[in-house]
Design an enzyme around this catalytic site. Structure first.
Site, PDB file in Angstrom:
ATOM      1  N   CYS A 154       0.802  -1.230   0.000  1.00 36.54           N
ATOM      2  CA  CYS A 154       0.000   0.000   0.000  1.00 36.54           C
ATOM      3  C   CYS A 154       0.837   1.284   0.000  1.00 36.54           C
ATOM      4  CB  CYS A 154      -0.919  -0.001   1.219  1.00 36.54           C
ATOM      5  SG  CYS A 154      -2.154  -1.301   1.158  1.00 36.54           S
TER       6      CYS A 154
HETATM    7  N1  LIG Z   1      -2.844  -6.088   1.878  1.00 33.53           N
HETATM    8  C1  LIG Z   1      -3.235  -4.987   2.490  1.00 33.53           C
HETATM    9  O1  LIG Z   1      -2.843  -4.755   3.624  1.00 33.53           O
HETATM   10  C2  LIG Z   1      -4.204  -4.004   1.817  1.00 33.53           C
HETATM   11  C3  LIG Z   1      -4.806  -3.040   2.630  1.00 33.53           C
HETATM   12  C4  LIG Z   1      -5.702  -2.153   2.067  1.00 33.53           C
HETATM   13  C5  LIG Z   1      -5.959  -2.221   0.692  1.00 33.53           C
HETATM   14  N2  LIG Z   1      -5.346  -3.159  -0.090  1.00 33.53           N
HETATM   15  C6  LIG Z   1      -5.686  -3.165  -1.513  1.00 33.53           C
HETATM   16  O2  LIG Z   1      -6.548  -4.262  -1.761  1.00 33.53           O
HETATM   17  C7  LIG Z   1      -6.288  -4.810  -3.048  1.00 33.53           C
HETATM   18  C8  LIG Z   1      -5.945  -6.271  -2.929  1.00 33.53           C
HETATM   19  O3  LIG Z   1      -4.780  -6.409  -2.143  1.00 33.53           O
HETATM   20  P1  LIG Z   1      -4.340  -7.761  -1.464  1.00 33.53           P
HETATM   21  O4  LIG Z   1      -3.263  -7.413  -0.517  1.00 33.53           O
HETATM   22  O5  LIG Z   1      -5.521  -8.513  -0.960  1.00 33.53           O
HETATM   23  O6  LIG Z   1      -3.736  -8.508  -2.753  1.00 33.53           O
HETATM   24  P2  LIG Z   1      -3.360 -10.068  -2.877  1.00 33.53           P
HETATM   25  O7  LIG Z   1      -2.333 -10.160  -3.922  1.00 33.53           O
HETATM   26  O8  LIG Z   1      -3.096 -10.644  -1.510  1.00 33.53           O
HETATM   27  O9  LIG Z   1      -4.703 -10.730  -3.380  1.00 33.53           O
HETATM   28  C9  LIG Z   1      -5.260 -10.480  -4.619  1.00 33.53           C
HETATM   29  C10 LIG Z   1      -5.847 -11.785  -5.147  1.00 33.53           C
HETATM   30  O10 LIG Z   1      -6.517 -11.492  -6.367  1.00 33.53           O
HETATM   31  C11 LIG Z   1      -6.340 -12.602  -7.224  1.00 33.53           C
HETATM   32  N3  LIG Z   1      -6.614 -12.155  -8.596  1.00 33.53           N
HETATM   33  C12 LIG Z   1      -5.870 -11.383  -9.400  1.00 33.53           C
HETATM   34  N4  LIG Z   1      -6.499 -11.140 -10.539  1.00 33.53           N
HETATM   35  C13 LIG Z   1      -7.678 -11.776 -10.465  1.00 33.53           C
HETATM   36  C14 LIG Z   1      -8.789 -11.894 -11.345  1.00 33.53           C
HETATM   37  N5  LIG Z   1      -8.808 -11.279 -12.526  1.00 33.53           N
HETATM   38  N6  LIG Z   1      -9.821 -12.646 -10.956  1.00 33.53           N
HETATM   39  C15 LIG Z   1      -9.813 -13.260  -9.755  1.00 33.53           C
HETATM   40  N7  LIG Z   1      -8.808 -13.175  -8.869  1.00 33.53           N
HETATM   41  C16 LIG Z   1      -7.756 -12.429  -9.228  1.00 33.53           C
HETATM   42  C17 LIG Z   1      -4.925 -13.045  -6.967  1.00 33.53           C
HETATM   43  O11 LIG Z   1      -4.730 -14.398  -7.348  1.00 33.53           O
HETATM   44  C18 LIG Z   1      -4.816 -12.862  -5.453  1.00 33.53           C
HETATM   45  O12 LIG Z   1      -5.160 -14.026  -4.733  1.00 33.53           O
HETATM   46  C19 LIG Z   1      -5.169  -3.955  -3.636  1.00 33.53           C
HETATM   47  O13 LIG Z   1      -5.722  -2.943  -4.412  1.00 33.53           O
HETATM   48  C20 LIG Z   1      -4.514  -3.376  -2.415  1.00 33.53           C
HETATM   49  O14 LIG Z   1      -3.877  -2.149  -2.701  1.00 33.53           O
HETATM   50  C21 LIG Z   1      -4.476  -4.075   0.463  1.00 33.53           C
END
Ligand SMILES: NC(=O)c1ccc[n+]([C@@H]2O[C@H](COP(=O)([O-])OP(=O)(O)OC[C@H]3O[C@@H](n4cnc5c(N)ncnc54)[C@H](O)[C@@H]3O)[C@@H](O)[C@H]2O)c1
Length: 453
Positions: free
Chosen positions: A277
């Protein structure tokens, strides 16, 4: 009062928990959300392209530290949580939360390819009476300018046939006090009905909902929150560099400043930004601002200062080794902690990866210890060498010429660390009783270390 009958029916099915919920992307954000929705009483289906995650959920197993396997197992056994690798299940679902990655491209511009492909896949099965919520962090305008046209290409109309909103995720991995359920959730819809329906879904699963007037405001809220952190960390990192030059202990300064009961919030210096992030999201905002001819100067400046921190840490390692008459080239250097923050297993954007690359390029012989990260594959950092976690308990005294504390995991034993390394660089002020062989980031050097530097 809903203006469309599809909206009224959807609202009713959410309130009575008959609505079937879906979460696209079962990562750090999506899995905890799917679990909360299932716990709130919705039959919930997760969709992820990663077959291992889908199999884990369908076997009742968690792969995210903050989500207990017992919770996934119980909800799966009750038939309330399942997962799929294909989007055909969307035809059976009423709500979809999209939680896919939003990384940066090589030129630090937004890479929305995951959002686009998820929205296109959902659009193939979009049907009247659905709610779609984007949760992925992104620049203001994404929901209405990018996702909405993809969904409306189906011929269905937002606010009448389907409903669209943005709600930023605020998950803080390893935070024991705040989790998905008790962290207030900001929600902004494309239309007023969209906001009402999205707020109804979240209020079933999350304690406090904060409605805002539009998707753009909701998108900007998240970027303000993360930019606030990036800029303040940049400020305190600059203060640390300044304190180093001036012989003042930045940690003592921050700890004394934070006794002010109003108008101050402590941020701490460190080896650089990490995680999915803070190092990334502000650049979504500066990129979008640039489209409007606006230079986001604070963001760029914070990026420069924070990005320089691994280089500063290399100079500390050099200084520490110099104090014992050793060059960096050929010295055995141990990096303590490679995850991007304490007590997590996530190495995304971790400053440890930059540091390893910089040390490798200068000829250091590298090892690392991190009980949360058993292996570090070569393709994950620029040195390209596969590394494995080493256990310090069994290491001989002085096994390393220098150890660098990059991530202050709570299980680290700093007495052992000071024994197994000739000199230690502490970038986190983690060592409570530093011996004479410890250099702390942003703090005056001990006399005996200074003498030879
Ligand atoms: N990790 C954090 O602490 C956090 C906190 C706030 C916001 N975010 C935001 O949330 C979003 C997700 O982050 P995350 O950390 O969960 O990511 P992540 O990589 O842990 O998870 C994302 C998942 O999406 C899947 N994916 C990708 N493309 C796909 C598709 N087309 N169809 C289905 N599945 C698909 C991936 O396989 C993966 O499992 C990002 O935008 C991130 O900036 C993350």
């Amino acid at each position: 009062m809903m203006t469309s009958s599809a909206g009224a029916a959807l609202l009713d099915s959410i309130r009575t928990r008959r609505a079937r919920a879906g979460v696209v992307g079962l990562g750090y954000v999506g899995l905890p959300l799917a679990v909360e929705l299932a716990r709130a009483g919705f039959v919930t289906t997760g969709i992820d392209l990663d077959a291992r995650k889908v199999s884990a959920v369908n076997a009742g197993r968690s792969y995210i530290d903050d989500v207990p396997t017992a919770d996934v197992a119980a909800l799966h056994a009750q038939g309330r949580l399942r997962a799929s690798t294909t989007f055909d299940v969307v035809a059976e679902l009423d709500t979809i939360n999209i939680c896919v990655p939003t990384p940066l491209g090589k030129a630090k511009d937004p890479d929305l390819s995951f959002v686009v492909s998820a929205a296109e896949a959902v659009a193939r099965y979009l049907h009247p009476g659905m709610l779609i919520v984007l949760e992925s962090t992104t620049y203001p305008g994404t929901t209405d300018e990018l996702v909405l046209p993809i969904l409306e290409r189906t011929g269905l109309k937002v606010g009448r046939d389907f409903f669209l909103a943005f709600s930023p995720e605020r998950v803080d991995p390893s935070n024991e006090k705040f989790n998905t359920k008790n962290t207030p959730k900001v929600v902004g819809g494309t239309t007023a009905d969209c906001s009402t329906i999205a707020a109804a879904l979240y209020s079933a699963a999350i304690d406090t909902i904060v409605p805002v007037s539009s998707t753009r405001v909701a998108e900007m809220v998240k970027l303000l929150e993360n930019t606030f952190r990036a800029v303040n960390i940049g400020l305190v990192n600059e203060l640390a560099l300044m304190c180093d030059r001036m012989g003042i202990d930045v940690w003592e300064v921050v700890n004394a400043a934070k006794t002010k009961p109003f108008g101050f919030m402590p941020f701490y210096p460190g080896p650089g930004l990490g995680g999915h992030c803070i190092p990334i999201d502000p650049f979504y905002l500066s990129w979008k601002a640039r489209q409007s001819g606006f230079e986001a100067r604070f963001i760029e400046l914070a990026g420069t200062v924070n990005g320089s921190m691994p280089h500063y840490v290399v100079s500390l390692v050099s200084d520490a080794l110099n104090s014992v008459r050793k060059p960096l080239n050929g010295s055995r250097v141990l990096v303590a902690g490679v995850a991007y923050k304490r007590d997590v297993d996530d190495i995304r954007e971790s400053p440890a990866l930059d540091l390893l690359s910089l040390l490798h390029a200068r000829g250091a012989e590298l090892s690392y210890c991190d009980p949360h990260v058993p292996r570090l594959a070569g393709h994950l950092w620029q040195g390209g060498v596969d590394l494995q976690h080493v256990d310090l308990q069994s290491a001989r005294p002085g096994a390393w010429d220098c150890a660098v504390v990059v991530t202050d995991h709570s299980t680290f034993d700093y007495d052992v660390l000071q024994r197994v390394a000739t000199v230690v660089v502490d970038t986190r002020n983690a060592i409570k009783e530093p011996g004479p062989n410890v250099i702390r980031l942003g703090a005056p050097r001990k006399a005996d270390l200074l003498a030879t530097v």
